[in-house]
Design an enzyme around this catalytic site. Structure first.
Site, mmCIF file in Angstrom:
data_model
loop_
_atom_site.group_PDB
_atom_site.id
_atom_site.type_symbol
_atom_site.label_atom_id
_atom_site.label_comp_id
_atom_site.label_asym_id
_atom_site.label_seq_id
_atom_site.Cartn_x
_atom_site.Cartn_y
_atom_site.Cartn_z
ATOM 1 N N HIS A 102 3.567 -13.977 -10.171
ATOM 2 C CA HIS A 102 4.199 -14.741 -11.241
ATOM 3 C C HIS A 102 3.199 -15.151 -12.310
ATOM 4 O O HIS A 102 1.979 -15.142 -12.123
ATOM 5 C CB HIS A 102 4.918 -15.976 -10.675
ATOM 6 C CG HIS A 102 4.011 -17.028 -10.099
ATOM 7 N ND1 HIS A 102 3.468 -18.053 -10.855
ATOM 8 C CD2 HIS A 102 3.564 -17.222 -8.826
ATOM 9 C CE1 HIS A 102 2.737 -18.840 -10.081
ATOM 10 N NE2 HIS A 102 2.774 -18.349 -8.851
ATOM 11 N N CYS B 257 1.305 -17.681 -3.310
ATOM 12 C CA CYS B 257 1.763 -16.664 -4.247
ATOM 13 C C CYS B 257 0.605 -16.211 -5.127
ATOM 14 O O CYS B 257 -0.472 -16.818 -5.119
ATOM 15 C CB CYS B 257 2.902 -17.204 -5.105
ATOM 16 S SG CYS B 257 4.442 -17.440 -4.195
#
Length: 455
Positions: free
Chosen positions: A345, A364
């Site tokens: 992301h 992440c």
């Protein structure tokens, strides 16, 4: 009327082959140092030869399984080691090699067919020689060493660098321009800021014992064995330890960018999957653990200022950060199926990308250049060219863009802490999660167990 069930084809069981005396001698010679050369054990002492046909066959098959599909047993894998080697039965190919008298050819085809693996194997041999010669002495602590310094610590630094770098003159007590260049080369090999100054980080990397570097190479060789026999030519790879993302097309790197990966305690898992969609203006559904530990204690005023929304009440309440400039996910989220709920992301926080240590996420992977990556993945979709992407982003509304089947790209999150450069020099990164030492110990323990079972 009952339909007749077609007969099930019997499973063909390949019996263990009988090896001739000449083949037994050949196989014993091939196996003598193979496990040591392939990093399946650290101990270099001679191993007892298998006694008899069945024991020799068991030893050959055990070696084949280990070097082709990994030394570890399923029970040895940690939960966040999501890469798993494909099932592999070496017996049919081995029996065929015995039948056709092609044991050396079979043997040579067992290791992973990657130049990255070959480079590690050569590096393993080189660092084992260094270890056998006594390794290197630890450099004493003290003030930073830089251009113009002199004395016994500089002399010790020269000797240490010369072990790994043939261009370094091992004698002398002055920190001159040539020594600074050598320090810069070492810092680049270790993934450190190439300042030419020996400070705490550089000192720590230089003081890792040679035996630990050998184990580090062993661990990385094992991870290569977990990969498929042929990697997709079109793929994205993230080196978790180095926090770098690389895009491959036609099996060649075409783009690279800095990333931010999980901090120790919030490890980014190793895995393989396929990116199937891109979310524009994504909301962040905050994991319950992060919400409880980091956000709820800050109070409702903080949550409101940062565009967080509390959903539900009581024990089931959760937090969602709305899309916008403050969103922790930025403007892009790249989704792929995995059991760890991790993804790639964007991020509004760009400062971390300027650091050489970029292990700072909750697991992440944050991307330095998510926009160009989205454009690259969507370039063949006429409905999602750069202008259309920008128009969708400008609305502020969340929209999921499905990649066309032919454009869905494989993604690999890998933990590479040792690799060879084009000139053969070994490069090392830190072992922030402690996975190298754990894996090397598991390799040796499993090798010892299987060696006893094979006899």
């Amino acid at each position: 009327m009952v339909q007749a069930v077609p007969p099930v084809a019997p499973v063909q069981i390949v019996p263990p082959p009988t090896i001739s005396a000449a083949q037994a001698a050949q196989l014993n010679q091939l196996l003598a140092d193979a496990g040591y050369a392939q990093g399946l054990r650290h101990d270099g002492t001679a191993q007892p030869r298998p006694d008899g046909n069945d024991a020799l066959v068991r030893a050959a098959l055990d070696y084949a399984r280990a070097v082709h599909a990994g030394r570890l047993d399923t029970s040895d894998f940690q939960q966040d080691w999501g890469l798993r080697p494909a099932a592999y039965d070496p017996l049919p190919a081995f029996a065929d090699a015995v039948k056709r008298d092609r044991l050396p050819q079979w043997f040579r085809g067992l290791p992973p067919p990657y130049s990255g693996y070959d480079g590690l194997q050569k590096g393993l041999a080189a660092y084992r020689k260094i270890e056998a010669s006594g390794g290197w002495a630890a450099l004493p602590a003290g003030p930073d060493l830089a251009l113009g310094a002199s004395g016994p610590r500089v002399a010790a630094l020269r000797q240490r660098l010369a072990v790994e770098d043939s261009e370094v003159v091992a004698t002398g007590t002055k920190f001159d321009a040539e020594l600074k260049d050598a320090v810069v080369r070492a810092q680049r090999r270790y993934g450190l800021n190439p300042t030419g100054v020996v400070s705490t980080g550089t000192l720590g990397a230089l003081n890792v014992p040679a035996a630990d570097r050998v184990r580090q190479i062993m661990a990385n060789m094992e991870r290569w064995r977990w990969l498929p026999a042929e990697l997709p030519a079109k793929r994205i790879q993230v080196n978790i330890a180095a926090a770098v993302l690389t895009v491959f097309e036609g099996d060649a790197p075409i783009a690279s960018m800095k990333a931010v990966t999980g901090r120790p305690g919030n490890e980014t898992p190793m895995l393989q999957s396929r990116i199937h969609s891109i979310v524009l203006n994504p909301p962040w559904n905050v994991p319950a653990g992060i919400a409880a530990k980091e956000l709820f204690p800050k109070g409702t005023a903080y949550l409101a200022r940062n565009n967080y929304k509390i959903i539900g009440t009581g024990a089931g309440r959760r937090i969602q950060q709305q899309p916008g400039p403050k969103s922790a996910l930025g403007l892009y989220k790249f989704d792929f199926d995995n059991p760890y709920a991790v993804y790639l992301h964007d991020t509004p926080s760009q400062s971390t990308f300027s650091s050489f240590s970029r292990l700072a996420s909750h697991g992440c992977v944050r991307l330095e250049k998510p926009g160009p990556l989205a454009q690259l993945l969507l370039r063949n979709d006429p409905a999602w060219q750069p202008d259309e992407i920008q128009t969708a982003l400008s609305t502020g509304k969340t929209q999921r863009v499905q990649l066309q089947p032919q454009d869905q790209v494989h993604v690999y999150l890998l933990y590479w802490t040792a690799f060879a450069s084009a000139n053969g020099a070994m490069n090392f990164r830190g072992d922030p999660y402690g996975w190298d030492k754990t894996l090397a110990a598991k390799i040796e323990r499993r090798s010892a167990i299987t060696a006893v079972a094979a006899r």
